[in-house]
Design an enzyme around this catalytic site. Structure first.
Site, mmCIF file in Angstrom:
data_model
loop_
_atom_site.group_PDB
_atom_site.id
_atom_site.type_symbol
_atom_site.label_atom_id
_atom_site.label_comp_id
_atom_site.label_asym_id
_atom_site.label_seq_id
_atom_site.Cartn_x
_atom_site.Cartn_y
_atom_site.Cartn_z
ATOM 1 N N TYR A 196 0.854 -1.210 0.000
ATOM 2 C CA TYR A 196 0.000 0.000 0.000
ATOM 3 C C TYR A 196 0.885 1.254 0.000
ATOM 4 O O TYR A 196 1.704 1.435 0.917
ATOM 5 C CB TYR A 196 -0.891 -0.089 1.242
ATOM 6 C CG TYR A 196 -1.566 1.174 1.706
ATOM 7 C CD1 TYR A 196 -2.365 1.930 0.848
ATOM 8 C CD2 TYR A 196 -1.433 1.606 3.036
ATOM 9 C CE1 TYR A 196 -3.000 3.076 1.306
ATOM 10 C CE2 TYR A 196 -2.075 2.750 3.500
ATOM 11 C CZ TYR A 196 -2.847 3.483 2.620
ATOM 12 O OH TYR A 196 -3.480 4.611 3.073
ATOM 13 N N ASP A 239 -1.820 -6.072 9.288
ATOM 14 C CA ASP A 239 -2.852 -5.068 9.003
ATOM 15 C C ASP A 239 -4.005 -5.807 8.314
ATOM 16 O O ASP A 239 -3.897 -6.204 7.160
ATOM 17 C CB ASP A 239 -2.243 -3.980 8.100
ATOM 18 C CG ASP A 239 -3.246 -2.884 7.738
ATOM 19 O OD1 ASP A 239 -4.461 -3.150 7.798
ATOM 20 O OD2 ASP A 239 -2.803 -1.788 7.365
ATOM 21 N N ILE A 285 -7.112 -4.762 7.719
ATOM 22 C CA ILE A 285 -8.153 -3.779 7.407
ATOM 23 C C ILE A 285 -9.154 -4.294 6.361
ATOM 24 O O ILE A 285 -10.297 -3.869 6.331
ATOM 25 C CB ILE A 285 -7.506 -2.445 6.963
ATOM 26 C CG1 ILE A 285 -8.521 -1.337 6.716
ATOM 27 C CG2 ILE A 285 -6.638 -2.613 5.739
ATOM 28 C CD1 ILE A 285 -7.906 0.034 6.478
ATOM 29 N N LYS A 296 -12.891 0.026 5.417
ATOM 30 C CA LYS A 296 -13.145 -0.818 4.243
ATOM 31 C C LYS A 296 -14.324 -1.760 4.489
ATOM 32 O O LYS A 296 -15.224 -1.851 3.669
ATOM 33 C CB LYS A 296 -11.896 -1.648 3.897
ATOM 34 C CG LYS A 296 -10.595 -0.875 3.913
ATOM 35 C CD LYS A 296 -10.539 0.222 2.866
ATOM 36 C CE LYS A 296 -9.249 1.014 2.982
ATOM 37 N NZ LYS A 296 -9.160 2.124 2.033
HETATM 38 C C1 LIG Z 1 -3.510 -1.664 3.981
HETATM 39 C C2 LIG Z 1 -4.077 -0.363 4.458
HETATM 40 N N1 LIG Z 1 -3.783 0.052 5.706
HETATM 41 C C3 LIG Z 1 -4.258 1.218 6.172
HETATM 42 C C4 LIG Z 1 -5.063 2.040 5.395
HETATM 43 C C5 LIG Z 1 -5.590 3.327 5.979
HETATM 44 O O1 LIG Z 1 -6.922 3.170 6.366
HETATM 45 P P1 LIG Z 1 -7.767 4.194 7.242
HETATM 46 O O2 LIG Z 1 -8.684 4.906 6.300
HETATM 47 O O3 LIG Z 1 -8.538 3.362 8.219
HETATM 48 O O4 LIG Z 1 -6.819 5.121 7.905
HETATM 49 C C6 LIG Z 1 -5.392 1.646 4.111
HETATM 50 C C7 LIG Z 1 -6.235 2.492 3.260
HETATM 51 O O5 LIG Z 1 -6.378 2.330 2.080
HETATM 52 C C8 LIG Z 1 -4.882 0.407 3.624
HETATM 53 O O6 LIG Z 1 -5.167 -0.031 2.401
#
Ligand SMILES: Cc1ncc(COP(=O)(O)O)c(C=O)c1O
Length: 475
Positions: free
Chosen positions: A145, A230, A232, A272
């Site tokens: 990312y 992570d 997410i 997400k």
């Molecule tokens: C792998 C990953 N980590 C963290 C984030 C950041 O997310 P947040 O909007 O919750 O700060 C993203 C956002 O695209 C992401 O893809």
């Protein structure tokens, strides 16, 4: 004399990467079905807009939650007053139960180990502050990312050393790649403090295999370092194989309450899975009490507001709703994913097999003039400026092979996605013959001119294909 700090004036936040430049181009000329049908379609933003109706319908049925009321009585004053940084117990309970539900209830989480943060962005940075000194390193598998260059490095001074993954094994992590990255850090005199992975992966859209997870756990055990997972995108897994959290692996290995157990930390967010990036709700889950305590103090710099916690604790406590939401959202993501994959196929483009996320990892190596990142950048510029699709080049994700792009599919309507695929197909047909084929020897300008003419032609055609009686812009 410079009056600003070095931090304020340095460039290491990564905001000048093509990932963010594409967004800037989009901002200048954003597509709108009615007011700007020839604008740039945003396919570089991992947003989930597919299930807003489910959230809205819940809000309509539960007006107290968003109206700052409890059993009909206003609790506005309570919410408006200062909250301490531990977060609302009811919200933390609901959050960890939601996390378990997403993981098929194969693992459970203790709310006292959860630290609320303003999104996963803040969670990742906070973990860096807790686990590493400036100049120490974390190993990250590529592609990763693009925001990590900002989130992990910028303010903390931590370094990222890439674990080089390649298409030869679908970008999976291998032991050799881990050892190479570790060695590379040592060659650079960087002390390695841990490995950070995203599972499911952004940008690959794939879940990690049990083999990979076991390999990672053994690696951090052997090296005496941390592992951040992570997760997410954990709620976006729309087809098999199922999502496996690293916590499940630790449980299966009977590692609870061991040293390794304390060195594994999760990052989560509702950006997400629930499609609420604007609400800024994230979390760190750590088994280490010291990390929980330090991160809680640090969370003062990025708390989740009281009214957000109040609203979401009511929503996430509604088990009937969360169950239905998770199921329906995954179904919609699966359909969308299928639509993108088949649209790309019609344009002769393949992507990595994937089962999660809000994007595909798309292989356009055959469209490069040469196997270089310069050629990737040139193709990317064509796609952004001429085809008017903002996608993210693999180089912005630190991919080691030129020609891969991340393409998002959940932040637009079906019609917009269809239009994007039509534009891409027309472009590929034209580009393959005029630029990669017979016209390769022509001068750059004549290639550009012929492409401009043909692009005007297919934009014209699409306006009619669209079924809307709008005059094409032929200037
Ligand atoms: C792998 C990953 N980590 C963290 C984030 C950041 O997310 P947040 O909007 O919750 O700060 C993203 C956002 O695209 C992401 O893809």
């Amino acid at each position: 004399m410079r009056l600003l700090s070095r931090k304020a004036t340095c460039n290491s936040h990564g905001q000048d990467s093509s990932y963010f430049l594409g967004w800037q181009e989009y901002e200048k000329n954003p597509f709108d079905e009615i007011t700007n049908p020839k604008g740039i379609i945003q396919m570089g933003l991992a947003e989930n807009q597919l299930s807003f109706d489910l959230l809205e319908s819940w809000l309509t049925k539960n007006p107290d939650a968003a109206g700052f009321k409890s059993e009909g009585e206003s609790i506005f004053r309570q919410l408006a007053l200062f909250q301490d940084y531990h977060g609302f117990p009811a919200f933390k309970n609901a959050f960890v139960e939601f996390m378990s539900e997403i993981r098929g209830n194969k693992v459970s989480f203790d709310p006292s180990h959860l630290v609320l943060t303003a999104g996963a962005t803040s969670a990742n940075e906070t973990l860096m502050f807790c686990l590493a000194e400036p100049g120490e390193a974390f190993l990250l598998p590529t592609p990763y990312y693009p925001g990590f260059d900002r989130d992990l490095k910028w303010r903390t001074g931590v370094e990222i050393v890439p674990i080089q993954c390649t298409s030869s094994n679908a970008f999976q992590i291998t032991e050799a790649a881990l050892l190479d990255a570790y060695q590379e850090a040592q060659n650079r005199n960087l002390r390695v403090k841990g490995v950070l992975v995203t599972n499911p992966s952004n940008p690959l859209g794939t879940t990690m295999t049990r083999n990979e997870l076991n390999l990672l756990v053994s690696f951090i055990e052997a090296k005496g370092i941390h592992l951040i997972s992570d997760e997410i995108y954990s709620g976006t897994v729309f087809s098999s194989p199922d999502f496996v959290s690293v916590m499940e692996i630790l449980k299966a290995r009977n590692y609870e309450n061991t040293d390794v157990w304390n060195r594994v930390h999760l990052v989560n967010s509702l950006s997400k899975d629930l499609g609420l990036p604007g609400f800024r709700v994230g979390a760190i889950y750590s088994n280490d009490d010291m990390v929980v305590s330090a991160a809680t103090k640090m969370s003062s710099f990025g708390l989740v507001s009281s009214q957000t916690q109040y609203l979401l604790s009511a929503m996430l406590s509604d088990k009937k709703f969360t169950k239905k939401y998770i199921f329906e959202n995954q179904k919609r993501l699966r359909q969308r994913h299928r639509m993108l994959v088949s649209g790309l196929e019609k344009a002769g483009i393949k992507c990595l097999n994937s089962n999660a996320g809000l994007f595909c990892w798309v292989d356009m190596r055959h469209l490069l003039k040469s196997n270089t990142f310069e050629a990737e950048m040139e193709l990317w510029k064509n796609i952004v400026y001429d085809v008017k699709l903002n996608i993210s080049p693999g180089s912005s994700c630190h991919c080691t092979e030129p020609g891969w792009f991340r393409v998002c599919f959940a932040n637009m309507s079906e019609e917009t996605l269809e239009l994007a695929m039509q534009r891409l197909k027309a472009f590929v047909t034209e580009y393959s013959s005029t630029v990669l084929g017979q016209n390769m020897s022509s001068s750059h300008q004549s290639i550009k001119n012929s492409r401009r003419r043909s692009i005007t032609k297919w934009v014209f055609r699409l306006s009619f294909d669209d079924g809307r009686d709008r005059e094409p812009d032929q200037r």
